[in-house]
Design a protein around this motif. Structure first.
Motif, short mmCIF file in Angstrom:
data_model
loop_
_atom_site.label_atom_id
_atom_site.label_comp_id
_atom_site.label_asym_id
_atom_site.label_seq_id
_atom_site.Cartn_x
_atom_site.Cartn_y
_atom_site.Cartn_z
N ASP A 1 0.83 -1.21 0.00
CA ASP A 1 0.00 0.00 0.00
C ASP A 1 0.87 1.26 0.00
O ASP A 1 0.50 2.28 0.57
CB ASP A 1 -0.93 0.00 1.22
CG ASP A 1 -1.89 -1.17 1.19
OD1 ASP A 1 -2.39 -1.49 0.10
OD2 ASP A 1 -2.13 -1.78 2.25
N CYS A 2 1.98 1.18 -0.67
CA CYS A 2 2.97 2.24 -0.65
C CYS A 2 2.43 3.56 -1.21
O CYS A 2 1.80 3.60 -2.27
CB CYS A 2 4.18 1.79 -1.47
SG CYS A 2 5.56 2.93 -1.43
N CYS A 3 2.65 4.61 -0.50
CA CYS A 3 2.51 5.99 -0.97
C CYS A 3 1.09 6.39 -1.35
O CYS A 3 0.91 7.21 -2.26
CB CYS A 3 3.48 6.25 -2.11
SG CYS A 3 5.19 5.92 -1.66
N HIS A 4 0.10 5.84 -0.71
CA HIS A 4 -1.29 6.26 -0.93
C HIS A 4 -1.67 6.31 -2.40
O HIS A 4 -2.24 7.29 -2.89
CB HIS A 4 -1.56 7.62 -0.29
CG HIS A 4 -1.40 7.62 1.19
ND1 HIS A 4 -2.32 7.04 2.03
CD2 HIS A 4 -0.42 8.11 1.99
CE1 HIS A 4 -1.92 7.18 3.27
NE2 HIS A 4 -0.77 7.82 3.28
N GLY A 5 -1.34 5.27 -3.13
CA GLY A 5 -1.74 5.21 -4.53
C GLY A 5 -0.88 6.03 -5.47
O GLY A 5 -1.27 6.26 -6.61
N ARG A 6 0.28 6.45 -5.00
CA ARG A 6 1.21 7.21 -5.86
C ARG A 6 2.47 6.38 -6.07
O ARG A 6 3.51 6.64 -5.47
CB ARG A 6 1.53 8.56 -5.23
CG ARG A 6 0.27 9.44 -5.15
CD ARG A 6 0.52 10.82 -4.62
NE ARG A 6 1.59 11.48 -5.37
CZ ARG A 6 2.36 12.43 -4.84
NH1 ARG A 6 2.19 12.81 -3.58
NH2 ARG A 6 3.29 13.01 -5.56
N CYS B 1 7.30 5.47 -4.87
CA CYS B 1 7.93 4.23 -4.40
C CYS B 1 8.71 3.51 -5.48
O CYS B 1 9.24 2.43 -5.25
CB CYS B 1 6.87 3.29 -3.84
SG CYS B 1 6.00 3.97 -2.42
#
Length: 124
Positions: free
Chosen positions: A90-95, A99
């Motif tokens: 779930d890295c970087c809130h969908g950004r 990552c």
């Protein structure tokens, strides 16, 4: 991978001898290392090493195979990849572009071609 499996994998690595074993096996690549050679290189008694190898194997981080009279241990790259993926899923809130460097390292690790860390601590 579920949370309990991730905790087991991280817990297995949270001990100095097991971490040293794991790093040795990652460095050895798919050919692996005979159990006796692991014990010799790390200066660990065979009975103690057996316990550590069992913990790493149950955590899905290493695997073993028999070759003649030897047991050869190697890193289980699928297990390592699953653990690393769980950590960053779930890295970087969908950004994902944020990552991307981390994901590149994970991808390179899955093929066994992880670059050496640079002097600054990052990946060269």
């Amino acid at each position: 991978m579920d949370e309990n499996a991730a905790i087991e994998g991280l817990g297995a690595l949270a001990q100095s001898t097991r971490l040293a074993v794991f790093r040795l096996l990652v460095q050895a690549g798919p050919d692996g290392v005979p159990a006796g050679a692991v014990a010799e290189r790390l200066g660990v008694p065979a009975t103690t090493l057996s316990t550590h190898l069992g913990i790493l194997a149950r955590a899905g981080l290493i695997r073993s195979r028999r070759e003649s009279r030897s047991i050869i241990y190697s890193a289980d790259l699928d297990g390592v990849r699953a653990l690393l993926s769980f950590l960053v899923q779930d890295c970087c809130h969908g950004r994902p572009e944020i990552c991307a460097p981390l994901m590149d390292v994970i991808e390179q690790a899955s093929c066994g071609c992880v670059p050496a860390p640079s002097a600054s601590g990052g990946v060269a």
